[in-house]
Enzyme design. Structure first.
Site, PDB file in Angstrom:
ATOM      1  N   SER A 118      -3.112  -1.863  -1.468  1.00  0.00           N
ATOM      2  CA  SER A 118      -2.878  -0.487  -1.044  1.00  0.00           C
ATOM      3  C   SER A 118      -2.751  -0.294   0.465  1.00  0.00           C
ATOM      4  CB  SER A 118      -3.991   0.422  -1.579  1.00  0.00           C
ATOM      5  OG  SER A 118      -3.893   0.571  -2.968  1.00  0.00           O
ATOM      6  N   ASP A 346      -4.323   5.021  -9.617  1.00  0.00           N
ATOM      7  CA  ASP A 346      -4.690   3.621  -9.388  1.00  0.00           C
ATOM      8  C   ASP A 346      -6.057   3.292  -9.966  1.00  0.00           C
ATOM      9  OD1 ASP A 346      -4.488   1.021  -7.712  1.00  0.00           O
ATOM     10  OD2 ASP A 346      -6.323   1.936  -6.961  1.00  0.00           O
ATOM     11  N   ASP A 387       2.753   3.312  -3.791  1.00  0.00           N
ATOM     12  CA  ASP A 387       2.477   2.219  -2.857  1.00  0.00           C
ATOM     13  C   ASP A 387       2.642   0.860  -3.544  1.00  0.00           C
ATOM     14  OD1 ASP A 387       0.303   2.740  -4.480  1.00  0.00           O
ATOM     15  OD2 ASP A 387      -1.203   2.457  -2.918  1.00  0.00           O
TER      16      ASP A 387
END
Length: 576
Positions: A118, A346, A387
């Site tokens: 990330s 995430d 991302d």
């Protein structure tokens, strides 16, 4: 005509020599620092801009939305999930960004990692350079947990560039405000985990500030107008209790209360600022009387949307924070830059918890819809991407239309005869041996807490390495955000559209990208029939009949031979 052709021959030879000199010498490898990635972005921009019929449009405002871990399979499953919530079959449903006219794919590898992480991905996405694994706001010269390597490797971000142009800036996230992704907008750290001083190794504490301190003390952090997210624990000292989770203490060892320091700094500078920590306080904010807003709504990360307390003492939603941020940022006549992150997609994927991952994706859609209702797309560039992706997939054997996206496939395994869910993970905590047999869940609580099957055991599921989608709407979106590109290209494309950073003079008519692209790659060629047989010409001039070489022009043929001779001669001396 003959002299003119000789001039082109001479220019071609110069370009040839320039290309040769640019080739890496034996035993040498170019350092891929920020200058390298800036140049790669310039090349990518020129390739796309050569097809633009009008480069004059520019974005006054920019909204960058990020779904952390939101890969293509997550988007597809969330689309079906959202449609089925509305009583549809699901597959035909459209998410808000499905209507965006520009779609591209971004490559998410890090400098030293095939599978993106990330903070390094965020550095690429918001600073325009590829970075090393688990570093943030640094180019490749910054190495993990090496404080001193961060001094010369710091890179600027979209927020730096926006502030230099006089725009208001804001960050909205449902993770900690000092977490890996938002930190790339203001921080420079050899470790994404240095969120407060307790995480910084003692030998480095005098030389390297933690991310929370950087946010309130350094540029651009101290000048960001709107900061909303979680993570109070990194702002409070160990002697202070959290106002909401009263049994929890802060984590700072330096004794400082950075929330008080933020308020004190704004007061000292005569700025109209407010701090809030719950939804009720946020709802009371009058944007006409506030230019700087700090909202820290959780001790650590904010709650998942399905678990969120929507009452006055609870947390605002991602859409609530987006609306509040825009109400403050839109006051600036020079425009604004706003970052919005749905960061808990995430986290749910790491748990193999598909329900929350898809629900958080829909929360991002709601935030996007809130933004679209408040801005004008003709003067606002909206870019939505991820991302990195996750090891999340779904599939089945002749699964019928409208099949519940979280349910079992309609056929059992042809190996062990047991049922399985159409959603599966490559690795993570959902593994068991022998494999667990999923049951059809009967209550919403069971559904949202279900851990889906994974193929390989891990405490947390890993990221995955495939390209992630990029959706764009607004000025020059279809020109700049098509095709496949490095993730580090995205902020440079945003900067070009909005006249930021090295493109800040474009809106004043000074465009560095008006000249044709110089390339060492041969142009595309196409065979075009003529009276004397096929003539090979570049595709860029196919539409211009007058540009086609005439087979009967002996002078040009002679010049071509002479040009080729001298080019080979020069090439010989260049490589010896």
């Amino acid at each position: 005509m003959f002299l003119g052709y000789w001039f082109h021959c001479l220019m071609g030879t110069i370009i040839l020599l320039k290309c040769i000199s640019a080739l890496p010498q034996s035993g040498q490898e170019k350092i891929q620092d920020h200058e390298y990635w800036y140049e790669q972005a310039r090349i990518a921009l020129r390739k796309r801009l050569q097809y633009a019929t009008d480069r004059r449009p520019h974005a006054k405002n920019v909204i960058l939305l990020v779904g952390d871990g939101m890969g293509v399979s997550t988007v597809t499953a969330a689309r079906i999930f959202g449609g089925q919530r509305m009583g549809k079959k699901g597959e035909e449903h459209e998410l808000a960004w499905d209507a965006f006219p520009a779609v591209g794919l971004a490559k998410t590898y890090n400098m030293n990692a095939q599978i993106g992480e990330s903070s390094a991905c965020a550095t690429a996405l918001m600073c325009g350079v590829k970075a090393n694994f688990e570093t943030v706001g640094l180019d490749t010269r910054g190495t993990l947990e090496n404080c001193y390597s961060s001094f010369a490797s710091r890179v600027s971000s979209l927020i730096d560039w926006a502030q230099e142009s006089g725009k208001s800036t804001g960050i909205v996230t449902n993770t900690r405000i000092t977490h890996a992704t938002p930190a790339a907008l203001y921080g420079h750290s050899p470790s994404r985990y240095w969120e407060d001083d307790s995480k910084v190794p003692p030998p480095s504490r005098k030389s390297c500030k933690d991310l929370a301190r950087q946010l309130i003390e350094n540029d651009p952090g101290r000048n960001i107008n709107v900061l909303m997210g979680g993570g109070r624990r990194h702002w409070l000292p160990k002697v202070a209790n959290d106002p909401e989770m009263t049994k929890e203490e802060g984590r700072r060892l330096d004794g400082r209360n950075l929330i008080d320091d933020w308020v004190r700094d704004k007061k000292k500078r005569g700025l109209k600022a407010e701090y809030v920590w719950n939804k009720g306080q946020l709802d009371q904010i009058n944007p006409n009387q506030v230019d700087y807003l700090l909202g820290l709504f959780a001790y650590s990360h904010m709650d998942f949307e399905v678990d969120r307390d929507p009452g006055p003492t609870g947390d605002p939603s991602l859409a609530d924070m987006t609306r509040s941020a825009l109400s403050i940022l839109q006051k600036n006549p020079k425009g604004f830059f706003l970052f919005v992150e749905s960061g808990r997609i995430d986290h749910a994927h790491h748990y193999n918890n598909a329900y929350r991952a898809l629900d958080e994706t829909l929360a991002l859609e709601t935030a996007l819809l809130a933004a679209l209702a408040l801005v004008n797309p003709t003067e606002t560039l909206l870019v939505l991407t991820a991302d990195h992706s996750h090891v999340f997939t779904f599939g089945g054997q002749a699964t019928p239309r409208g099949h519940p996206i979280l349910g079992l496939d309609n056929k059992v395994s042809d190996v062990d005869g047991q049922p399985y869910t159409t959603i599966l993970y490559t690795n993570g905590p959902g593994y068991s041996n022998p494999r667990s047999v999923p049951m059809n869940v009967t209550t919403p609580m069971e559904s949202k807490n279900q851990v889906f099957t994974s193929a390989v055991p891990r405490q947390w599921a890993t990221h995955s390495g495939e390209d992630v989608p990029v959706y764009a709407l607004g000025p020059l979106a279809t020109t700049l955000f098509a095709g496949t590109f490095d993730q580090s290209y995205i902020p440079h494309a945003i900067a070009y559209s909005a006249c930021l950073g090295e493109h800040r003079l474009r809106c004043q008519g000074l465009d560095n990208y008006t000249s044709p692209i110089t390339t060492c790659v041969a142009p595309e060629v196409s065979g075009v029939a003529s009276a004397n047989g096929p003539v090979v010409i570049a595709s860029s001039v196919m539409a211009d009949d007058s540009a086609r070489p005439k087979a009967s022009d002996a002078k040009i043929k002679s010049a071509e031979v002479i040009y080729l001779y001298y080019s080979v001669l020069l090439l010989k001396y260049a490589v010896t």
